[in-house]
Scaffold this active site. Structure first.
Site, mmCIF file in Angstrom:
data_model
loop_
_atom_site.group_PDB
_atom_site.id
_atom_site.type_symbol
_atom_site.label_atom_id
_atom_site.label_comp_id
_atom_site.label_asym_id
_atom_site.label_seq_id
_atom_site.Cartn_x
_atom_site.Cartn_y
_atom_site.Cartn_z
ATOM 1 N N PHE A 99 0.841 -1.191 0.000
ATOM 2 C CA PHE A 99 0.000 0.000 0.000
ATOM 3 C C PHE A 99 0.877 1.242 0.000
ATOM 4 O O PHE A 99 2.067 1.196 0.328
ATOM 5 C CB PHE A 99 -0.945 0.011 1.208
ATOM 6 C CG PHE A 99 -0.233 0.060 2.536
ATOM 7 C CD1 PHE A 99 0.030 1.274 3.158
ATOM 8 C CD2 PHE A 99 0.187 -1.105 3.173
ATOM 9 C CE1 PHE A 99 0.684 1.330 4.372
ATOM 10 C CE2 PHE A 99 0.841 -1.054 4.391
ATOM 11 C CZ PHE A 99 1.093 0.158 4.999
ATOM 12 N N CYS A 100 0.271 2.370 -0.395
ATOM 13 C CA CYS A 100 0.950 3.661 -0.387
ATOM 14 C C CYS A 100 -0.115 4.741 -0.261
ATOM 15 O O CYS A 100 -1.287 4.444 -0.010
ATOM 16 C CB CYS A 100 1.802 3.842 -1.639
ATOM 17 S SG CYS A 100 0.858 3.780 -3.175
ATOM 18 N N THR A 101 0.246 5.993 -0.431
ATOM 19 C CA THR A 101 -0.677 7.101 -0.174
ATOM 20 C C THR A 101 -1.910 7.047 -1.072
ATOM 21 O O THR A 101 -3.045 7.027 -0.587
ATOM 22 C CB THR A 101 0.034 8.455 -0.365
ATOM 23 O OG1 THR A 101 1.235 8.466 0.409
ATOM 24 C CG2 THR A 101 -0.869 9.604 0.069
ATOM 25 N N GLY A 105 -1.986 4.936 -4.118
ATOM 26 C CA GLY A 105 -2.037 3.717 -4.910
ATOM 27 C C GLY A 105 -1.002 3.620 -6.004
ATOM 28 O O GLY A 105 -0.729 2.529 -6.511
ATOM 29 N N ILE A 165 -4.068 4.593 0.741
ATOM 30 C CA ILE A 165 -4.482 4.948 2.098
ATOM 31 C C ILE A 165 -5.606 5.982 2.075
ATOM 32 O O ILE A 165 -6.542 5.925 2.874
ATOM 33 C CB ILE A 165 -3.280 5.486 2.899
ATOM 34 C CG1 ILE A 165 -2.167 4.447 2.974
ATOM 35 C CG2 ILE A 165 -3.705 5.909 4.308
ATOM 36 C CD1 ILE A 165 -0.815 5.025 3.350
#
Length: 301
Positions: free
Chosen positions: A183-185, A187, A212
């Site tokens: 996951f990341c901020t 996508g 996120i």
């Protein structure tokens, strides 16, 4: 679900990206910049042959106009957008930049347009990361992870996304790590990371669709497995559940997010230093920063 505070805010913040072949990205740049400026939109949009990546802010009608302009391109008709709100403009100007990559992994042959991992919706994410056989990886940089992450997620301790391949090579093994969820901020980083990991022989690779930000927007606090706040790359600094404004500021000297605890440190001096950069503060730099603070105080009188 939009909270009352956000619905009363007057600036829409729209974040979007799409991996899609844009060989004519250079020709798109100037018309796109001119249209954004005509709508008084501010923010940054990156264009590359592999796609588009941007965060912009402005009034509701004008944001919709810019998104409509983009979606007139048949390659971007399904462009997905994540929205939040801000009380004041989070960007000072509008930039449209040409880049080699819309998110820099440093390995141009990795192409998410060809292959990516399995998308996981926010509603499915809790089940995936609760599986003890799944290795959960936060693909963001170390300072972002410090502010908040999903419980139990691995922190690669990278300073930039370019270092992620080295982390995979040194710490992960496709024969040992059968299931990986990332996951990341928003996508984009984990989408590209999933393409890289599939290229490296990892078989079962998942990534959080919308990142996120989408999770915080759609998952109610009582069901959330997120801990802390999420760093965003604008003047809001961080957001939390419901995409409400977070509690962090930025150090003007080094750009590191700082908490109220950081501000209580003897190493914190507004505009001059914080606990994260104090050790690197030379007398010359301190004098320059103090002069900036003096001028700022004078301008505010």
């Amino acid at each position: 679900m939009m909270n009352v505070q956000c619905s009363m805010s007057n600036k829409v913040v729209a974040t979007f990206y799409k991996f899609v072949s844009l060989p004519d990205c250079a020709a798109i740049r100037e018309p796109l910049l001119e249209y954004c400026l005509s709508q008084n939109i501010k923010g940054t949009i990156l264009l590359a042959q592999e796609g588009i990546n941007g965060t912009i802010s402005g009034d509701r009608v004008k944001i919709d106009a810019v998104l409509g302009w983009l979606r007139r391109d048949q390659r971007l008709t399904d462009l997905e957008v994540k929205e939040s709100h801000a009380e004041s403009p989070p960007f000072a100007r509008m930039k449209v930049r040409l880049k080699k990559e819309i998110v820099t992994l440093g390995i141009p042959e990795i192409d998410p347009n060809q292959e990516v991992g399995k998308y996981v919706t926010p509603q499915e994410w809790n089940e995936i990361i609760s599986d003890p056989e799944v290795l959960v990886i936060d693909t963001r940089n170390d300072y972002e992870v410090e502010i908040g992450s999903f419980k139990g997620a691995k922190n690669p301790k990278t300073d930039s996304f370019r270092q992620f391949p080295e982390y995979v090579t040194q710490k992960l093994n496709p024969n040992q790590h059968k299931k990986v969820a990332m996951f990341c901020t928003g996508g984009i980083r984990c989408e590209k990371a999933s393409s890289y990991m599939l290229d490296q022989g990892f078989q079962e690779v998942y990534h959080l669709k919308g990142g996120i930000l989408k999770y915080l927007e759609e998952i109610p606090p009582e069901l959330s497995m997120w801990e802390g706040e999420c760093f965003v790359f604008d003047e809001r600094v961080t957001v939390k559940e419901g995409l409400e404004l977070g509690n962090y500021d930025l150090c003007y000297a080094c750009g590191h997010p700082i908490s109220e605890q950081d501000k209580a440190s003897p190493f914190y001096e507004p505009i001059v230093s914080c606990p994260h950069c104090y050790e690197d503060l030379t007398p010359e730099k301190k004098a320059r920063q103090q002069e900036k603070q003096r001028q700022r105080n004078q301008n505010n009188k």
